[in-house]
Design an enzyme around this catalytic site. Structure first.
Site, mmCIF file in Angstrom:
data_model
loop_
_atom_site.group_PDB
_atom_site.id
_atom_site.type_symbol
_atom_site.label_atom_id
_atom_site.label_comp_id
_atom_site.label_asym_id
_atom_site.label_seq_id
_atom_site.Cartn_x
_atom_site.Cartn_y
_atom_site.Cartn_z
ATOM 1 N N GLY A 25 104.703 49.734 -12.639
ATOM 2 C CA GLY A 25 104.967 50.979 -13.333
ATOM 3 C C GLY A 25 106.449 51.094 -13.644
ATOM 4 N N GLY A 29 101.743 48.111 -10.549
ATOM 5 C CA GLY A 29 100.843 48.681 -11.549
ATOM 6 C C GLY A 29 100.096 47.636 -12.350
ATOM 7 N N GLU A 76 106.037 47.474 -3.157
ATOM 8 C CA GLU A 76 106.375 48.899 -3.027
ATOM 9 C C GLU A 76 107.229 49.230 -1.805
ATOM 10 O OE1 GLU A 76 103.190 48.478 -5.899
ATOM 11 O OE2 GLU A 76 103.420 47.698 -3.860
ATOM 12 N N ASP A 109 99.976 51.021 -3.946
ATOM 13 C CA ASP A 109 99.001 51.962 -4.499
ATOM 14 C C ASP A 109 98.073 51.241 -5.475
ATOM 15 O OD1 ASP A 109 101.084 51.596 -6.357
ATOM 16 O OD2 ASP A 109 100.825 53.585 -7.232
#
Length: 463
Positions: A82, A133, A156, A164
């Site tokens: 992301g 992502g 992350e 995530d």
């Protein structure tokens, strides 16, 4: 379970969204989604999600759309994650910006859930960097192609966040403690090892990808063919393009290192994991010391939350996964480690010739956290009124198309225990059961060498 649409407003483009950050293409029955931000390694943002969702919804209703292919523009990345630099910038602006970042994650997770429950064949080209992502866009598809350029990671914990995009669902399902290890350390897997680890379902050289796309476009299905029948045909078609695994790239997470990962990352507390790593001796001692150094560089809060996530996520369904991760993400947007981690590693530029200044975490180190602090628990408190609504009510507790991946260690264990056979016979049986699929022989041989002993010529599983 039948699809039930939600009452929420449809996702559509907004004023200010970039014009061509996603490209859509049609070739016969093939529909292609191409992430088109190569200068930013195709990092995902809201503008891209708002284009992809309605197009995928449209294709579900089209008899002409046979196969949907996800890929990235250029040769460097499918999607490096992301656009966290933008999110950190918003978070630094206070509660309103933090909510804006939280809303982005909600949008991203809705897309990931749509991909995970999609009713048409999906194929992901994990060519180049596929992290964060980008993993969310690919890991939940039934068929995933790695190449010699693939670089996988869930990085992350290096930026004060948590793995995530459905990592709560897929990492705990990996063999042994491998998923926990990858989650806490952000270790990277390259090329064929993305395939060996079960993250990709196929390994094909990047030079063959244009031919793969052309061949997929030619495939035809009967109207009455089930999704599984269609996927089986695509699976066998992809196998036609495999040209062997690289001889100079052995299985990375194997042998003594794999045994050490299971020993050190199976405990349920961070201090126990640290103690286990400190206790490693012999050929894995150097690896353990390097891993300890790595963990101490990560956000302490992220390490604690991520370990708890790996244990709780085992029981979550795919829909619950994204709902729970959305609530965890919202709390991280309000935690100082996220903005600090992204700023230190991606935004703040060191003076010429000077090293990058490491992030200043809060708490500062793993040793500063006591068991009584319950650092992780607040991240898992469910705020009932803030549950993320999905684009459909589809749900499951295990991947419905997992059979296209390499066999898992538990499947091998079950087979070994069911009927005493030689190691050679077991390998042969698995190769035959999977129609000679590339990689079966290498993976089964590694598992048997590590997890079985030989008695009277027969393999015996070691518990």
């Amino acid at each position: 379970m039948a699809t039930k649409a939600t009452d929420e407003a449809p996702i559509k483009e907004l004023p200010g969204d970039e014009a061509e950050d996603v490209l859509f293409n049609t070739l016969y029955g093939l529909r292609t989604i191409e992430l088109n931000r190569p200068k930013k390694l195709n990092s995902l943002n809201g503008s891209m999600v708002r284009k992809i969702v309605p197009r995928m919804q449209e294709w579900t209703k089209s008899d002409m759309a046979n196969i949907i292919l996800l890929k990235g523009a250029g040769e460097k990345a499918m999607c490096a994650g992301g656009d966290v630099a933008e999110l950190a910038k918003w978070c630094s602006e206070g509660p309103e910006g933090q909510q804006r970042s939280t809303d982005y994650f909600g949008l991203e997770y809705k897309l990931d859930h749509m991909i995970a429950t999609y009713k048409k064949p999906l194929v992901a080209l994990m060519d180049g960097i596929t992290m964060g992502g980008g993993v969310g866009l690919s890991i939940h598809t039934p068929l995933r192609i790695a190449t010699e350029r693939t670089l996988f990671a869930m990085p992350e914990t290096t930026i004060g966040f948590f793995p995530d995009v459905g990592a709560s669902f897929f990492l705990p399902k990996m063999n042994g403690a491998v998923g926990t290890y990858l989650a806490l350390t952000s270790d990277r897997l390259k090329g064929a090892n993305v395939f060996y680890a079960g993250i990709a379902t196929h390994y094909i050289h990047s030079t063959s990808l244009p031919s793969v796309e052309a061949r997929l476009a030619e495939l035809r299905f009967n109207d009455y063919d089930s999704l599984d029948t269609r996927l089986s045909l695509i699976d066998s078609t992809l196998e036609e393009f495999t040209t062997g695994l690289p001889h100079d790239e052995p299985i990375q997470i194997a042998g003594a290192m794999r045994e050490a990962i299971d020993r050190c990352f199976s405990p349920n507390s961070v201090p126990e994991i640290i103690a286990a790593l400190e206790a490693e001796t012999g050929e894995t001692q150097e690896w353990a010391q390097k891993t300890l150094k790595t963990l101490h560089q990560r956000s302490p809060t992220s390490v604690y939350v991520t370990l708890r996530q790996m244990r709780l996520g085992k029981t979550w369904s795919i829909k619950e996964t994204f709902r729970r991760e959305h609530q965890i993400a919202a709390k991280f947007m309000r935690h100082p480690d996220f903005t600090e981690g992204v700023s230190a590693l991606l935004i703040r530029k060191p003076e010429p010739g000077q090293p990058r200044v490491p992030p200043k975490w809060q708490p500062a180190s793993l040793e500063d956290i006591k068991a009584s602090d319950n650092v992780a628990e607040p991240f898992f408190e469910v705020e009932g009124e803030k549950k993320l609504s999905m684009l459909s009510e589809e749900d499951y507790t295990s991947y419905p198309h997992a059979k296209y991946s390499l066999p898992t260690e538990s499947q091998v264990a079950q087979y070994v225990r069911s009927e005493p056979k030689s190691r050679k016979s077991i390998v042969k049986d698995f190769v035959q059961m999977r129609s000679g699929k590339q990689g079966i022989k290498e993976v089964i041989e590694e598992i048997l060498s590590r997890k079985t002993t030989v008695q009277d010529g027969k393999a015996v599983w070691i518990d």
